[in-house]
Design an enzyme around this catalytic site. Structure first.
Site, short mmCIF file in Angstrom:
data_model
loop_
_atom_site.label_atom_id
_atom_site.label_comp_id
_atom_site.label_asym_id
_atom_site.label_seq_id
_atom_site.Cartn_x
_atom_site.Cartn_y
_atom_site.Cartn_z
N GLU B 50 3.86 -14.74 62.33
CA GLU B 50 4.56 -13.49 62.01
C GLU B 50 3.72 -12.26 62.32
O GLU B 50 4.27 -11.18 62.61
CB GLU B 50 5.02 -13.47 60.56
CG GLU B 50 6.16 -14.44 60.25
CD GLU B 50 5.70 -15.84 59.88
OE1 GLU B 50 4.50 -16.15 60.07
OE2 GLU B 50 6.53 -16.62 59.37
N PHE B 112 10.48 -20.18 44.53
CA PHE B 112 9.85 -20.72 45.74
C PHE B 112 9.80 -19.64 46.84
O PHE B 112 10.81 -19.01 47.14
CB PHE B 112 10.64 -21.94 46.24
CG PHE B 112 10.09 -22.49 47.53
CD1 PHE B 112 8.80 -22.99 47.59
CD2 PHE B 112 10.87 -22.48 48.69
CE1 PHE B 112 8.30 -23.49 48.79
CE2 PHE B 112 10.37 -22.98 49.88
CZ PHE B 112 9.07 -23.47 49.94
N GLN B 113 8.65 -19.44 47.41
CA GLN B 113 8.42 -18.45 48.47
C GLN B 113 8.83 -17.05 48.06
O GLN B 113 9.33 -16.28 48.87
CB GLN B 113 9.12 -18.88 49.77
CG GLN B 113 8.49 -20.15 50.33
CD GLN B 113 8.85 -20.42 51.77
OE1 GLN B 113 9.94 -20.08 52.22
NE2 GLN B 113 7.93 -21.05 52.50
N LYS B 162 18.63 -13.57 49.80
CA LYS B 162 19.48 -14.51 50.53
C LYS B 162 20.95 -14.43 50.12
O LYS B 162 21.84 -14.47 50.96
CB LYS B 162 18.95 -15.94 50.34
CG LYS B 162 19.70 -16.93 51.23
CD LYS B 162 19.05 -18.27 51.32
CE LYS B 162 19.78 -19.12 52.35
NZ LYS B 162 19.26 -20.49 52.41
N MET B 474 -19.19 -5.49 69.28
CA MET B 474 -19.25 -4.22 68.57
C MET B 474 -20.10 -4.37 67.30
O MET B 474 -20.86 -3.47 66.93
CB MET B 474 -17.83 -3.76 68.23
CG MET B 474 -17.73 -2.38 67.65
SD MET B 474 -18.42 -1.14 68.75
CE MET B 474 -16.99 -0.44 69.50
C1 LIG Z 1 -13.73 0.46 67.55
C2 LIG Z 1 -13.02 1.77 67.51
C3 LIG Z 1 -13.66 2.91 68.00
C4 LIG Z 1 -13.00 4.14 68.03
N1 LIG Z 1 -13.62 5.21 68.61
C5 LIG Z 1 -12.92 6.34 68.84
C6 LIG Z 1 -13.47 7.43 69.59
O1 LIG Z 1 -14.60 7.40 70.05
N2 LIG Z 1 -12.68 8.51 69.83
C7 LIG Z 1 -11.39 8.60 69.36
O2 LIG Z 1 -10.72 9.57 69.65
N3 LIG Z 1 -10.87 7.61 68.62
C8 LIG Z 1 -11.59 6.48 68.36
N4 LIG Z 1 -11.00 5.46 67.64
C9 LIG Z 1 -9.64 5.64 67.13
C10 LIG Z 1 -9.60 6.32 65.76
O3 LIG Z 1 -9.90 5.37 64.77
C11 LIG Z 1 -8.21 6.94 65.49
O4 LIG Z 1 -7.22 5.97 65.58
C12 LIG Z 1 -7.84 8.02 66.48
O5 LIG Z 1 -8.93 8.89 66.71
C13 LIG Z 1 -6.67 8.82 65.96
O6 LIG Z 1 -6.07 9.48 67.02
P1 LIG Z 1 -5.21 10.80 66.82
O7 LIG Z 1 -5.99 11.84 66.10
O8 LIG Z 1 -4.70 11.14 68.16
O9 LIG Z 1 -4.09 10.42 65.80
P2 LIG Z 1 -2.81 9.39 65.76
O10 LIG Z 1 -3.19 8.32 64.85
O11 LIG Z 1 -2.35 9.08 67.12
O12 LIG Z 1 -1.84 10.35 65.00
C14 LIG Z 1 -0.93 11.16 65.63
C15 LIG Z 1 -0.79 12.51 64.94
O13 LIG Z 1 0.27 13.18 65.61
C16 LIG Z 1 1.28 13.53 64.70
N5 LIG Z 1 2.58 13.37 65.34
C17 LIG Z 1 3.28 12.24 65.55
N6 LIG Z 1 4.44 12.51 66.17
C18 LIG Z 1 4.48 13.85 66.35
C19 LIG Z 1 5.43 14.74 66.92
N7 LIG Z 1 6.59 14.31 67.45
N8 LIG Z 1 5.16 16.06 66.91
C20 LIG Z 1 4.00 16.53 66.36
N9 LIG Z 1 3.07 15.73 65.83
C21 LIG Z 1 3.30 14.40 65.82
C22 LIG Z 1 1.10 12.63 63.50
O14 LIG Z 1 1.61 13.26 62.33
C23 LIG Z 1 -0.41 12.42 63.48
O15 LIG Z 1 -1.05 13.44 62.74
C24 LIG Z 1 -11.68 4.23 67.55
C25 LIG Z 1 -11.05 3.11 67.03
C26 LIG Z 1 -11.70 1.88 67.03
C27 LIG Z 1 -10.97 0.68 66.52
C1 LIG Z 2 -9.11 -8.43 62.04
C2 LIG Z 2 -10.45 -7.80 62.21
N1 LIG Z 2 -11.55 -8.34 61.63
C3 LIG Z 2 -12.77 -7.77 61.80
C4 LIG Z 2 -12.91 -6.63 62.55
C5 LIG Z 2 -14.29 -6.00 62.74
N2 LIG Z 2 -14.68 -5.99 64.16
C6 LIG Z 2 -14.52 -4.90 64.95
S1 LIG Z 2 -14.97 -5.17 66.53
C7 LIG Z 2 -15.41 -6.76 66.19
C8 LIG Z 2 -15.95 -7.65 67.28
C9 LIG Z 2 -14.94 -7.98 68.31
O1 LIG Z 2 -15.47 -8.98 69.14
P1 LIG Z 2 -14.83 -9.28 70.55
O2 LIG Z 2 -13.37 -9.41 70.44
O3 LIG Z 2 -15.56 -10.41 71.19
O4 LIG Z 2 -15.09 -7.92 71.34
P2 LIG Z 2 -16.44 -7.27 71.90
O5 LIG Z 2 -16.85 -6.23 70.90
O6 LIG Z 2 -17.45 -8.36 72.06
O7 LIG Z 2 -16.03 -6.66 73.19
C10 LIG Z 2 -15.22 -7.05 64.84
C11 LIG Z 2 -15.54 -8.33 64.21
C12 LIG Z 2 -11.73 -6.09 63.10
N3 LIG Z 2 -11.75 -4.95 63.80
N4 LIG Z 2 -10.53 -6.70 62.94
#
Ligand SMILES: Cc1cc2nc3c(=O)[nH]c(=O)nc-3n(C[C@H](O)[C@H](O)[C@H](O)COP(=O)(O)OP(=O)(O)OC[C@H]3O[C@@H](n4cnc5c(N)ncnc54)[C@H](O)[C@@H]3O)c2cc1C
Ligand SMILES: Cc1ncc(C[n+]2csc(CCOP(=O)(O)OP(=O)(O)O)c2C)c(N)n1
Ligand SMILES: [Mg+2]
Lengths: 161, 577
Positions: B50, B112-113, B162, B474
């Site tokens: 799911e 159940f469930q 259900k 990472m």
């Molecule tokens: C490993 C990892 C590393 C990351 N590193 C970075 C990084 O280096 N740089 C980076 O930028 N991010 C990074 N992120 C992502 C970060 O965590 C956030 O998800 C991201 O920065 C959020 O993007 P955003 O501000 O564009 O917001 P979003 O989450 O895209 O939010 C959208 C915004 O727009 C608004 N909005 C939606 N629809 C409309 C509309 N029709 N009109 C007006 N407003 C609207 C919403 O209200 C909201 O405030 C990383 C994520 C991970 C998992």
């Molecule tokens: C469900 C979940 N558990 C744990 C994490 C924490 N986490 C972020 S990146 C990462 C490693 C990912 O490894 P891999 O998919 O091999 O990617 P790589 O960084 O090696 O490119 C982990 C464990 C996560 N983001 N999501």
């Protein structure tokens, strides 16, 4: 700062837990929470007292307005408003303190709503700070229990929310 | 005509124009599955887990702009879906989830469930409903789609017991529109704020556009481009915004934030006017909030008032839909003469000279960056790219230059490993004519591998680009930098043979161990139009993602590849994630 937020809420099941859940999930504090039906049977009014700086209260009001079940959320404290709270206090009484306590009740316009040989239950309504003052004036060892409703309030004059 | 609840539900979905339902059956939804069986307007995609259903619906929604639809049973069905729902919630993706519930009379009896689906999902949905009365089915569905797709979009759950699906009712007309007194997305434009924004922009000598996911979600790419080009502004985009403005354009400074480019972060730091468009000042973007944009007036355009002023104080708030508001802003700016920003550009061009995305190739190892660059080349930059979470995600964002919105699909807010593969399947169903690649890592891919089976059943050919560094890379990178190279549990031993694995699922597997084989393998994979191909690419084990802002540092304190060997952070930084 202490703020009173008044919320008009759809009378749907789960609406209360949405509001309460919002406060706990976002780490907002709740000093008191009061909820009851209104003259419109589809709406409830919830009044929450919270303490926080202006930025936090602004987020709280915005987050509340964002909840789909919330029709309006207003920070009453930023307008002229009336606030009231109801309190029931059960006290132990004896011949030595009875007269003083009755004086104090009169002074605060309270009412004795139940009396037994050794206890009085007192009803008091007013602003929360006057209820606080009433408690503070009592000898703590006499207090058996306190039950307060939490604050409810409305805007003054012709305004409503 | 009398219909049962399940029939009313499926008729409502058809009326809503739903094409695909991603789901998995069970006791509480058997009546709904029976009704689905009797219609041929919608295709039900039988996932293998799911969570995969929710991610696939999410990928479908991100690629198409239409809401994704999920159907799961009560109990474990809905709990399995929760990660996928939370993923969609964090990135504001429109989705409607229908979960079966135990019969109404049993609710609360630990039947159940039985789980309290409304309670469990409350904090990761935009809204949810429990249907208590059969007469409410059509109208609740309409409400759910309306709430999910308007304003700031998000997932909406409908829990349906259900007995409600079994009961009979007169046919219910599916409403065309709906008006909810307690839900009114903001859509008027505050002229006064627009005027303030105009004055701020034209008098600025160091302006920058900071655009985010809202520009993609709000389909405002053309307005964003017009505003930026009319004024010749530098523009940086968040991870979620990539593609709304073309990465190849000369005004584009690339991504900002923790792994953004040097020029984007330096420009943010020195700017005197930041124009935030549908971006929410996430902590990955702002870095140390105390050091964030010290000299800038901040203009923020967002449809959600709670996004404004949440993390960073905002000077000019433009609450409203990004497309309509940008149009108004462009109109108001038209004909106004603005300050000369040529000095600002020469400063930015100096920062660009750092070439912060350059990396050193090494003999005998495949650099992950090279893989993404080659993928970009082979697909001519025109594929839809989904990703999982980790280093590979950052490299995909940095080196695949997205020129159009809805081409880059990843989990930013929740950062859910396992997202990439099912999302690619959903995206392929949404846009069957476009190549879809899933950039993943050997860690992430193992979280949703079972969906390879679904992908065979529904013929959704996707090219899986596995950057196999034999590390939870990472995590390893953070341990190298901040935990003195104590690599606790970030190495995965006993990895499967991914080629055989792909083959066992009926797909094609290709192992790539030498750089010289990389391009031919990718070319061959994309030639196999109707096959899913798993490219297991053995990449440099110890490569790190650069540039990087270490936790606790500011935008101007970036760490560049090759310049600093050891990074340190303070205690405050270590507290951050
Ligand atoms: C490993 C990892 C590393 C990351 N590193 C970075 C990084 O280096 N740089 C980076 O930028 N991010 C990074 N992120 C992502 C970060 O965590 C956030 O998800 C991201 O920065 C959020 O993007 P955003 O501000 O564009 O917001 P979003 O989450 O895209 O939010 C959208 C915004 O727009 C608004 N909005 C939606 N629809 C409309 C509309 N029709 N009109 C007006 N407003 C609207 C919403 O209200 C909201 O405030 C990383 C994520 C991970 C998992
Ligand atoms: C469900 C979940 N558990 C744990 C994490 C924490 N986490 C972020 S990146 C990462 C490693 C990912 O490894 P891999 O998919 O091999 O990617 P790589 O960084 O090696 O490119 C982990 C464990 C996560 N983001 N999501
Ligand atoms: Mg890895």
């Amino acid at each position: 700062m202490r703020h009173i937020v008044s919320i008009m809420l759809e009378n749907e099941s789960g609406a209360l837990s949405r509001v309460a859940g919002l406060f706990s999930a976002r780490g907002f504090n709740i000093e008191s929470l009061n909820v009851a039906p209104t003259n419109d049977e589809t709406l409830s009014r919830m009044t929450i007292v919270s303490i926080g700086d202006d930025n936090i209260i602004e987020q709280i009001v915005k987050q509340l307005n964002k909840l789909v079940d919330v029709v309006t959320a207003t920070d009453l404290t930023s307008y002229e408003h009336i606030e009231r709270e109801l309190m029931l206090v059960k006290l132990s009484i004896n011949q030595d303190n009875q007269a003083d306590i009755i004086k104090q009740i009169d002074y605060f316009s309270g009412k004795i709503v139940d009396a037994s040989e050794d206890t009085y239950t007192i009803e008091l309504a007013g602003q929360s700070k006057s209820l606080d003052a009433f408690i503070e004036l009592l000898d703590e060892s006499l207090i058996i229990e306190v039950s307060r409703t939490g604050v409810t309030g409305v805007l003054k004059g012709t305004n409503n929310n | 005509m009398m219909l049962n609840g399940a029939e009313i539900l499926t008729n409502s979905l058809i009326e809503e124009g739903v094409e695909y339902i991603f789901g998995f059956p069970g006791g509480a939804v058997l009546h709904i599955y029976d009704a689905l069986n009797a219609q041929d307007k919608m295709t039900h995609v039988l996932v293998r887990h799911e969570q995969g259903a929710a991610h696939a619906a999410d990928g479908y929604a991100r690629a198409s702009g239409k809401p994704g639809v999920v159907l799961v049973t009560s109990g474990p069905g809905i709990t399995n879906a929760v990660t996928g729902i939370a993923t969609a919630y964090m990135d504001s993706i429109p989705m409607v989830i229908i979960s079966g519930q135990v019969p109404s009379p049993l609710i609360g009896n630990d039947a159940f469930q039985e789980v309290d689906a409304v309670g469990i999902t409350r904090s990761c949905v935009k809204h949810n409903f429990l249907i208590k009365d059969i007469s409410q089915i059509a109208v609740t569905l309409k409400k759910a789609f309306h709430i999910a797709t308007t304003g700031r979009p998000g997932p909406v759950l409908i829990d349906i017991p259900k007995d409600i699906t079994i009961g009979l009712s007169e046919n219910q007309v599916y409403p065309n529109t709906i008006d909810l007194r307690s839900y009114k997305p903001h859509n008027d434009i505050d002229k006064e704020q627009i005027n303030k924004a105009v004055e701020s922009i034209i008098s600025s000598t160091k302006p920058i556009v900071y655009s985010g996911g809202g520009s993609v979600i709000g389909n405002a790419a053309s307005e964003l481009r017009k505003l930026t080009r009319d004024l010749g502004l530098p523009i940086t985009q968040t991870l979620m915004g990539l593609g709304a403005y073309p990465a190849n354009d000369e005004l584009s400074l690339g991504m900002l934030g923790m792994h953004g480019t040097y020029e984007a972060n330096m420009a943010m730091h020195h700017s005197d006017c930041v124009i935030a468009v549908g971006a929410r000042f996430d902590d990955r973007v702002t870095a140390n909030i105390e050091k964030f944009c010290p000299n800038a007036e901040i203009i923020q355009l967002d449809i959600d008032p709670t996004s404004i002023g949440k993390n960073v104080a905002v000077d000019i708030a433009l609450v409203g839909d990004v497309k309509a508001t940008l149009k108004e802003l462009i109109r108001a700016l038209n004909g106004r003469s603005k300050s000369d920003i040529s000095k600002w550009w020469s400063q930015i061009n100096d920062w660009r000279k750092k070439k912060s995305l350059d990396y050193k190739k090494e003999e005998g190892v495949i650099k992950p960056q090279t893989v993404i660059e080659t993928l970009y080349d082979v697909t001519k930059g025109e594929a839809i790219v989904t990703s999982d979470v980790g280093q590979h995600q950052m490299w995909a964002a940095q080196y695949y230059l997205f020129d159009e919105p809805r081409r880059w699909i990843n989990s930013g807010g929740l950062g859910t490993m396992g997202f990439g593969l099912p999302a690619a399947m959903g995206a392929k169903l949404a846009v069957p004519d476009r190549d879809v690649a899933c950039v993943t890592g050997e860690g992430s891919i193992q979280m949703m591998l079972q969906e390879l089976s679904t992908m065979l059943q529904y013929s959704t050919p996707v090219k899986i680009v596995n950057l196999n560094n034999r590390y939870l890379g990472m995590v390893r990178q953070w341990q190298e930098f901040f935990y003195e190279k104590r690599y606790s549990m970030s190495y995965m031993d006993a990895l499967p043979d991914f080629v055989k694995l792909a083959e066992s699922f009926g797909h094609v597997g290709i192992l790539v161990e030498k750089e010289s084989d990389l391009r031919p393998a990718l070319v061959e994979a994309f030639k196999l139009k109707d096959r899913t191909v798993f490219l297991d690419i053995i990449t440099d084990q110890k490569e790190n993602v650069y540039p990087m802002i270490p936790s606790g540092a500011g935008h101007h304190e970036m760490l560049l590849a090759g310049e600093d060997d050891m990074v340190s952070t303070n205690d405050e930084g270590l507290n951050l994630v």
